[in-house]
Write a protein that holds these residues in place. Structure first.
Motif, PDB file in Angstrom:
ATOM      1  N   HIS A 101      39.518  41.927  43.726  1.00 31.88           N
ATOM      2  CA  HIS A 101      39.929  40.519  43.667  1.00 31.88           C
ATOM      3  C   HIS A 101      40.653  40.201  42.363  1.00 31.88           C
ATOM      4  O   HIS A 101      41.092  39.081  42.161  1.00 31.88           O
ATOM      5  CB  HIS A 101      38.711  39.603  43.878  1.00 31.88           C
ATOM      6  CG  HIS A 101      38.190  39.646  45.290  1.00 31.88           C
ATOM      7  ND1 HIS A 101      36.925  39.264  45.647  1.00 31.88           N
ATOM      8  CD2 HIS A 101      38.769  40.060  46.452  1.00 31.88           C
ATOM      9  CE1 HIS A 101      36.756  39.426  46.954  1.00 31.88           C
ATOM     10  NE2 HIS A 101      37.857  39.913  47.460  1.00 31.88           N
ATOM     11  N   ARG A 150      48.813  43.203  48.210  1.00 30.54           N
ATOM     12  CA  ARG A 150      47.480  42.590  48.327  1.00 30.54           C
ATOM     13  C   ARG A 150      46.947  42.723  49.743  1.00 30.54           C
ATOM     14  O   ARG A 150      45.778  43.020  49.963  1.00 30.54           O
ATOM     15  CB  ARG A 150      47.550  41.116  47.910  1.00 30.54           C
ATOM     16  CG  ARG A 150      48.098  40.905  46.500  1.00 30.54           C
ATOM     17  CD  ARG A 150      47.729  39.557  45.968  1.00 30.54           C
ATOM     18  NE  ARG A 150      48.193  38.456  46.790  1.00 30.54           N
ATOM     19  CZ  ARG A 150      49.329  37.772  46.604  1.00 30.54           C
ATOM     20  NH1 ARG A 150      50.143  38.110  45.623  1.00 30.54           N
ATOM     21  NH2 ARG A 150      49.639  36.760  47.388  1.00 30.54           N
ATOM     22  N   TYR A 204      43.861  31.764  50.487  1.00 32.35           N
ATOM     23  CA  TYR A 204      44.660  30.780  51.217  1.00 32.35           C
ATOM     24  C   TYR A 204      43.803  29.931  52.137  1.00 32.35           C
ATOM     25  O   TYR A 204      43.951  28.711  52.180  1.00 32.35           O
ATOM     26  CB  TYR A 204      45.762  31.487  52.034  1.00 32.35           C
ATOM     27  CG  TYR A 204      46.760  32.162  51.129  1.00 32.35           C
ATOM     28  CD1 TYR A 204      47.850  31.472  50.614  1.00 32.35           C
ATOM     29  CD2 TYR A 204      46.568  33.497  50.726  1.00 32.35           C
ATOM     30  CE1 TYR A 204      48.743  32.080  49.739  1.00 32.35           C
ATOM     31  CE2 TYR A 204      47.448  34.100  49.850  1.00 32.35           C
ATOM     32  CZ  TYR A 204      48.535  33.394  49.359  1.00 32.35           C
ATOM     33  OH  TYR A 204      49.396  33.985  48.479  1.00 32.35           O
ATOM     34  N   VAL A 205      42.888  30.562  52.877  1.00 35.68           N
ATOM     35  CA  VAL A 205      42.166  29.830  53.921  1.00 35.68           C
ATOM     36  C   VAL A 205      40.735  29.473  53.528  1.00 35.68           C
ATOM     37  O   VAL A 205      40.123  28.619  54.146  1.00 35.68           O
ATOM     38  CB  VAL A 205      42.139  30.633  55.247  1.00 35.68           C
ATOM     39  CG1 VAL A 205      43.533  30.759  55.805  1.00 35.68           C
ATOM     40  CG2 VAL A 205      41.503  31.996  55.068  1.00 35.68           C
ATOM     41  N   THR A 206      40.194  30.115  52.511  1.00 43.13           N
ATOM     42  CA  THR A 206      38.794  29.858  52.163  1.00 43.13           C
ATOM     43  C   THR A 206      38.630  28.424  51.662  1.00 43.13           C
ATOM     44  O   THR A 206      37.700  27.723  52.056  1.00 43.13           O
ATOM     45  CB  THR A 206      38.337  30.852  51.070  1.00 43.13           C
ATOM     46  OG1 THR A 206      38.660  32.151  51.524  1.00 43.13           O
ATOM     47  CG2 THR A 206      36.856  30.747  50.800  1.00 43.13           C
TER      48      THR A 206
END
Ligand code: HEM
Length: 377
Positions: free
Chosen positions: A269, A134, A275-277
């Motif tokens: 996608h 990814r 993870y951070v969004t």
């Protein structure tokens, strides 16, 4: 047969002459947006790049690349195209990597690098692709963000230019970046010319085909690395999850991509996790078939509520409902659209993999070293 419009040549010519001047740049931006509109919503970009736009194709590689960029040839290779190492290497069965005959054949070193990549990118006995796969796929649009047509691009700057990898927008790519640099250090002992730009690019294509359902995208090598004394490129030239659909399309149009290309590309996608969004949903995938390169992502994005355990980016949701992009989105969401989507993805991705490379005629086709593609389970 699709041919590039005169307008497209005009854009390329203008961009190489006047790119540095802001007033011209604004005008150029307008022309690009018009070009996107004139291409129509159902077509891929056919804009030629770099030396193919200025000098035409003077080598066999140049001809193949031109045909793919103009969509008169597919951007995928089927599983019958397989690279065979030079005789002396395969017969001896040992020391091949370090042999003179291997060093003379550009693709030979890649036939050793690619299996190493496949090991890193496979998970669960090859039934899905890994977190490193990814990262490999995500790294490509990240480094293509810089500059405009003909500047920056697939030149390894994300790993080589000071401070670029540490930018906010590149968070989470550190582990994979270290792996690429370790591959470079290992394989440069045998092939000093191996570039980071090629490792990033080949890595992304290998990662894609390692995911079940992923297309086997035609693979060229020979990209030079950026001079690491050059400051890193400008920031914020790719969209973020809060971008509007028109902003996303304009930013990609500045890189020669049409709306068709964009809708196909964000389909990556299908294997992503965030993870951070939205930290509350850290680790959530963007569809229910994690690690598989299928069209579930299109069907599962844009509804009022995503399926349980799935997080949809706002940027994907706006593309799924925008008047320009919704018809294509819905098309890929239909059952049976897998090949239609992966062909479109490969066409747009192939272009992405060459942005900023100045001498396309000088590249070498090593597609045969790719692992074989696997169907969606
Ligand atoms: C509208 C354009 C795009 C936006 C706004 C966007 C945004 C994002 C964001 C916010 C993440 C997750 C970061 C995190 O929270 O950890 C992500 C992950 C990812 N993106 Fe995109 N992206 C775009 C286009 C693309 C394209 C064109 C590709 C590939 C061709 C791509 C491939 C990926 C992949 C593979 C991941 C997953 C990384 C992982 O799971 O570790 N994205 N993207």
């Amino acid at each position: 047969m699709l041919r590039p419009s005169l307008l497209s040549f005009y854009i390329l010519a203008l961009s190489s002459i006047v790119y540095a001047k802001p007033s011209f740049h604004a005008a150029l931006q307008d022309i690009r947006i018009q070009a996107r509109q004139q291409d129509g919503n159902n077509n891929h970009s056919v804009v030629l790049l770099a030396d193919l736009a200025t000098n035409g194709d003077v080598t066999r590689s140049g001809e193949i690349i031109r045909n793919i960029l103009q969509t008169t040839a597919p951007a995928t290779v089927d599983n019958s195209i397989v690279y065979t190492r030079p005789d002396a290497v395969s017969k001896s069965g040992q020391g091949g990597l370090d042999s003179a005959v291997c060093r003379k054949d550009t693709c030979c070193i890649w036939s050793y690098i690619v299996p190493t990549m496949v090991t890193a990118f496979s998970e669960n006995g090859g039934t899905r692709c890994s977190a490193l796969a990814r990262s490999a796929i995500r790294m490509v649009p990240e480094f293509a963000r810089d500059g405009s047509v003909g500047s920056g691009g697939a030149d390894g700057s994300i790993l080589l230019s000071a401070g670029e990898l540490q930018r906010n927008e590149n968070r989470g790519l550190g582990n994979y970046a270290n792996l690429i640099l370790s591959w470079r250090d290992t394989f440069r002992l045998y092939a000093p010319g191996i570039s980071v730009a090629d490792l990033i690019q080949v890595g992304a294509i290998v990662a894609t085909v390692t995911c079940p359902g992923g297309p086997r995208i035609r693979t060229f090598v020979g990209r030079p690395d950026v001079d690491d004394r050059i400051p890193p490129p400008a920031e914020h030239l790719l969209p973020n999850p809060a971008s509007s659909a028109s902003n996303i399309l304009e930013l990609f149009a500045a890189k020669t991509f049409t709306a068709t290309d964009v809708v196909a590309l964000v389909g990556a996608h299908t294997v992503s996790h965030q993870y951070v969004t939205e930290p509350k949903y850290a680790g959530f995938p963007q569809d229910t078939t994690a690690g598989v390169f299928d069209t579930k992502f299109y069907a599962e994005t844009g509804g009022a509520v995503p399926p349980v355990g799935v997080y949809s980016f706002e940027s994907d949701k706006v593309l799924s409902t925008d008047a320009v992009t919704q018809p294509m989105w819905n098309d890929y969401a239909q059952p049976g659209a897998q090949t239609k989507w992966t062909d479109a993805y490969a066409t747009a991705y192939f272009r992405l993999s060459l942005l900023g490379v100045q001498k396309l005629n000088g590249l070498t086709d090593c597609s045969g070293v790719l692992p074989l593609s696997k169907p969606v389970p």
